[in-house]
Scaffold this motif. Structure first.
Motif, PDB file in Angstrom:
ATOM      1  N   ASN A  28      -1.148 -55.916   2.396  1.00  0.00           N
ATOM      2  CA  ASN A  28      -0.211 -56.975   2.766  1.00  0.00           C
ATOM      3  C   ASN A  28      -0.793 -58.336   2.426  1.00  0.00           C
ATOM      4  O   ASN A  28      -1.940 -58.449   2.004  1.00  0.00           O
ATOM      5  N   ASN A  29       0.016 -59.358   2.592  1.00  0.00           N
ATOM      6  CA  ASN A  29      -0.407 -60.700   2.197  1.00  0.00           C
ATOM      7  C   ASN A  29      -1.503 -61.266   3.094  1.00  0.00           C
ATOM      8  O   ASN A  29      -2.142 -62.240   2.749  1.00  0.00           O
ATOM      9  N   GLY A  30      -1.687 -60.657   4.262  1.00  0.00           N
ATOM     10  CA  GLY A  30      -2.715 -61.153   5.176  1.00  0.00           C
ATOM     11  C   GLY A  30      -4.110 -60.667   4.834  1.00  0.00           C
ATOM     12  O   GLY A  30      -5.056 -60.925   5.561  1.00  0.00           O
ATOM     13  N   GLY A  31      -4.242 -59.913   3.758  1.00  0.00           N
ATOM     14  CA  GLY A  31      -5.565 -59.444   3.370  1.00  0.00           C
ATOM     15  C   GLY A  31      -5.863 -58.024   3.824  1.00  0.00           C
ATOM     16  O   GLY A  31      -6.918 -57.471   3.518  1.00  0.00           O
ATOM     17  N   ASP A  32      -4.935 -57.415   4.596  1.00  0.00           N
ATOM     18  CA  ASP A  32      -5.123 -56.005   4.939  1.00  0.00           C
ATOM     19  C   ASP A  32      -4.960 -55.183   3.667  1.00  0.00           C
ATOM     20  O   ASP A  32      -4.152 -55.514   2.802  1.00  0.00           O
ATOM     21  N   MET A  33      -5.715 -54.104   3.588  1.00  0.00           N
ATOM     22  CA  MET A  33      -5.607 -53.232   2.426  1.00  0.00           C
ATOM     23  C   MET A  33      -5.342 -51.808   2.891  1.00  0.00           C
ATOM     24  O   MET A  33      -5.835 -51.377   3.930  1.00  0.00           O
TER      25      MET A  33
END
Ligand SMILES: *[C@@H]1O[C@H](CO)[C@@H](O)[C@H](O)[C@H]1NC(C)=O
Ligand SMILES: *[C@@H]1O[C@H](CO)[C@@H](O)[C@H](O)[C@H]1NC(C)=O
Ligand SMILES: *[C@@H]1O[C@H](CO)[C@@H](O)[C@H](O)[C@H]1NC(C)=O
Length: 490
Positions: free
Chosen positions: A104-109
């Protein structure tokens, strides 16, 4: 096989013949790295890499076992698992990176699901855990034609969420539009019992000689039956449905393979051998509680997400790219003048997500720790602002006379005199500090539950900063050790 990526505990009992699943919730990074095939150098194409943060361009079992965190769920497993990254080849020639489910755009992978299957032969032979130092590869990156040998059957693609229903498993990339393309790789399970690796990382293991690729008798040349490893990677292709053109499916793997036949998986063992053997022996079908009883507590999704490595090659591998990284060309070899970047020398503070203020302010960065809105990591003083910078926060904490300053959620500044062990940065991991500072988009100010931590250079804590910093940067030792918090699942 039923997908297990979502809701591990709820669905653990579901798959037939599944001993247990290692949920790699996240990944360390996407990088042209492959310590099996290309030790010590940038590899030929980009991989998505999960597992322990001991991962490096050159590594061995000891390095894997020395990992301080992992992107995967089982604590006794510090192995690394990797496979090719997927791209969308746009009509104008650009390559767009395809997310993995969970990105996601929050840096979660997102990561991958790794099944450990107890598939013995018809004689029900005793299955063995992977020995120390063991590594192997399944699949062949150069392959571009369909074959029906066991190795060919072991790599499949499933089209999930297509018009008219999910497709059947296909050996190549699906020819219709899918919400998700799930790629599945079954590894060979018959080992020669002697060599933990071989020159092509394949010939020390073979698929069974009868039955099928995932079960049957082992041949006399490779008599030791190992637990069967099975990877599932979920590529999130639904965002590309409106961009199809021409008469061919438009996806291509990082190795330039638009067929899917050249998909492959790599494995580098980092297990505690005794506990893996215990699980392989005891956790047979119909014992759903066995993994929990054997492994105890699992890493949480948050812990897995916070385990990240900095990029070590100065090249862009996500977003919109003019070409596939590493001079890979679709269906043809690279032009002679194509030069792919090699390993970068030393990461800069900026690439590691901090600002070096040892000289200018007398405060040093000690890493990305954990924070919790209910119980702050630093709680002596705080200030907020929509123009927060690292310098402003440190200046504020100086007026409060505290030892530590920390930045959270882009614009929150906290001061305090101690950092609890369970909130401290994990050695060798970047952590989840990925938010830009509200007052300086070139700086990092923590994350949603992550804190960028700076320490005052009091009492000689940062003596000889220049020398110290360069040494620390090279080895990433500026990140402090930490005992990961044990959180019981269920
Ligand atoms: C090519 O097309 C893609 C998809 O529409 C777009 O994202 C990308 O920016 C385009 N590339 C160039 C160089 O215009
Ligand atoms: C991989 O595939 C290529 C192309 O089909 C073939 O030439 C090569 O022998 C294969 N390698 C192995 C180890 O099977
Ligand atoms: C990775 O290997 C390089 C040398 O190839 C070394 O400089 C670096 O310290 C290693 N990184 C970690 C995290 O051990």
């Amino acid at each position: 096989m039923k997908s297990l990526l979502f809701g591990l505990v709820a669905s653990l009992a579901a798959p037939v013949n599944s001993t247990f699943v290692v949920q790699c919730y996240s990944r360390l990074f996407d990088q042209r790295a492959d310590p099996l095939v290309s030790p010590g150098v940038a590899s030929g194409h980009v991989h998505t890499i999960s597992g322990g943060n001991g991962f490096n361009f050159t590594m061995d079992y000891q390095k894997a076992r020395a990992s301080q965190c992992s992107t995967c769920s089982i604590k006794q497993d510090l192995s690394n698992y990797w496979s090719p990254k997927l791209y969308f080849h746009a009509q104008n020639g650009s390559f767009l990176s395809v997310p993995i489910i969970g990105d996601n755009n929050g840096g979660d992978m997102g990561g991958m699901a790794i099944y450990y299957l107890t598939r013995g032969g018809p004689d029900n032979d005793k299955l063995r855990a992977f020995p120390p130092g063991f590594r192997m590869m399944a699949g062949n990156s150069s392959k571009r034609v369909e074959t029906d040998d066991f190795a060919g059957r072991a790599v499949t693609h499933k089209c999930v969420g297509a018009a008219g229903g999910d497709g059947p498993d296909t050996k190549g990339l699906p020819s219709k539009k899918c919400d998700t393309i799930r790629v599945q790789v079954t590894f060979p399970s018959c080992w020669d019992g002697k060599n933990v690796d071989s020159s092509n990382h394949k010939t020390h293991v073979v698929y069974p000689k009868d039955g099928n690729y995932d079960g049957g008798r082992c041949p006399s040349t490779h008599p030791v039956h190992l637990v069967t490893l099975f990877y599932e990677v979920y590529y999130d292709t639904k965002g590309f449905k409106d961009m199809w053109y021409g008469d061919k499916q438009p996806f291509v793997f990082s190795n330039g393979d638009a067929t899917g036949y050249g998909y492959h998986g790599d494995f580098l063992n980092g297990w505690d051998e005794a506990i893996l053997q215990k699980a392989v022996t005891n956790c047979v079908d119909g014992t759903p509680n066995c993994p929990t009883q054997t492994f105890g507590t699992f890493r949480t999704q948050g812990e897995a997400q916070a385990c990240k490595l900095p990029s070590m090659i100065n090249e862009k591998v996500t977003g919109v790219l003019p070409a596939l990284p590493g001079c890979n060309f679709v269906g043809q070899s690279a032009p002679a003048n194509c030069v792919a970047p090699g390993l970068s020398v030393v990461p800069t503070p900026e690439s590691l997500g901090y600002v070096d203020l040892t000289k200018s302010k007398g405060w040093k960065y000690i890493g990305c720790g954990k924070d919790d809105a209910g119980k702050r990591t630093l709680s002596s003083a705080q200030t907020y602002g929509n123009s927060m910078t690292v310098e402003l926060c440190i200046d504020f904490c100086k007026t409060k006379n505290t030892l530590y300053a920390g930045l959270v959620y882009g614009g929150e500044c906290y001061c305090g005199n101690q950092v609890a062990a369970d909130k401290a940065p994990v050695k060798g991991s970047l952590g989840n500090c990925l938010m830009k500072c509200s007052g300086n988009k070139n700086q990092v100010c923590g994350g949603a539950s992550a804190i960028s931590l700076y320490q005052a250079c009091k009492g000689g804590a940062c003596s000889n900063p220049a020398k110290r910093e360069s040494r620390k940067l090279a080895s990433l030792e500026h990140l402090h050790a930490n005992t990961a918090r044990d959180v019981v699942m269920e």
